[in-house]
Design an enzyme around this catalytic site. Structure first.
Site, PDB file in Angstrom:
ATOM      1  N   CYS A 198       7.690   0.117  15.248  1.00 55.44           N
ATOM      2  CA  CYS A 198       7.473  -0.821  16.348  1.00 55.44           C
ATOM      3  C   CYS A 198       7.950  -2.228  15.967  1.00 55.44           C
ATOM      4  CB  CYS A 198       6.018  -0.799  16.793  1.00 55.44           C
ATOM      5  SG  CYS A 198       5.740  -1.594  18.406  1.00 55.44           S
ATOM      6  N   HIS A 237       5.832   4.555  18.424  1.00 49.39           N
ATOM      7  CA  HIS A 237       4.799   4.788  17.406  1.00 49.39           C
ATOM      8  C   HIS A 237       4.726   6.283  17.076  1.00 49.39           C
ATOM      9  CE1 HIS A 237       2.800   0.821  17.300  1.00 49.39           C
ATOM     10  NE2 HIS A 237       3.250   0.724  18.540  1.00 49.39           N
ATOM     11  N   GLU A 257       2.944   7.661  14.904  1.00 51.42           N
ATOM     12  CA  GLU A 257       1.550   8.005  14.598  1.00 51.42           C
ATOM     13  C   GLU A 257       0.726   8.236  15.860  1.00 51.42           C
ATOM     14  OE1 GLU A 257       1.311   3.546  15.170  1.00 51.42           O
ATOM     15  OE2 GLU A 257       2.798   5.016  14.499  1.00 51.42           O
TER      16      GLU A 257
END
Length: 206
Positions: free
Chosen positions: A79, A183, A185
């Site tokens: 990001c 992202h 994650e």
């Protein structure tokens, strides 16, 4: 060992938990020696370009990141961690980024009913089916949270793009340096596969 570089970014714990979930030996640190000794490093990021660079500079992390990328060991920006690899951002006029690559970081234009910031799932047009995207086919959906986007000067480094009013360079790779605007994650199974691919590069050196 994968070092998650700590300069106060808001998504550090979620990155740490995701890496632990896939079995990585990861740790959070701002210590230069620990980062440089690690086998791989992740630069997460949530927040403004200028504030992040101010904090990184105050800790000396800016030079640590540059030195790590020169080591040849795998490096991943996430990001804002992608945007910081470039010289500057329209978000913070006058703030100097790391300048590892050339490109423009500009605000996503509003219009056509698009909401800014861009928050949510978008499909990827994968340009390079190796590195982070090894074994990933089709146009997978990943999770974005951002108001500014990359238009890389050298399209040869772009590994994936997405569309949100404009064409966004959503991921890059150059040598040992990888970065995503989205992202991983927070991107479900696709995101975990991307992180696993990065972890494999750390573990096996490829």
């Amino acid at each position: 060992m994968i070092a998650i570089i700590d300069y106060g970014a808001g998504n550090i714990q979620s990155v740490f938990k995701a890496l632990k979930h896939i079995g990585c030996d990861a740790f959070i640190t701002k210590n230069r020696d620990e980062i440089l000794k690690s086998d791989g490093a992740v630069l997460p990021g949530v927040g403004s370009f200028g504030d992040a660079m101010d904090t990184m500079t105050s800790y000396g992390i800016n030079n640590t990141v540059i030195d790590f990328t020169k080591s040849g060991k795998p490096f991943l920006g996430i990001c804002l961690g992608l945007q910081l690899l470039f010289p500057e951002s329209q978000e913070s006029p006058g703030a100097k980024g790391l300048g590892l690559f050339e490109g423009a970081i500009t605000k996503i234009p509003s219009g056509d009913g698009l909401k800014i910031p861009h928050i949510g799932w978008n499909s990827l047009n994968i340009k390079k089916h190796d590195g982070l995207f090894k074994g990933i086919t089709g146009n997978p959906y990943v999770y974005f949270v951002h108001s500014y986007y990359l238009n890389a000067a050298d399209k040869n480094i772009v590994s994936a793009q997405t569309e949100y009013g404009v064409t966004i360079d959503a991921a890059i790779q150059s040598g040992n340096v990888f970065a995503t605007q989205f992202h991983p994650e927070k991107s479900g199974e696709t995101g975990l596969k991307i992180l696993t691919n990065f972890a494999d590069m750390v573990k096996y050196g490829r």
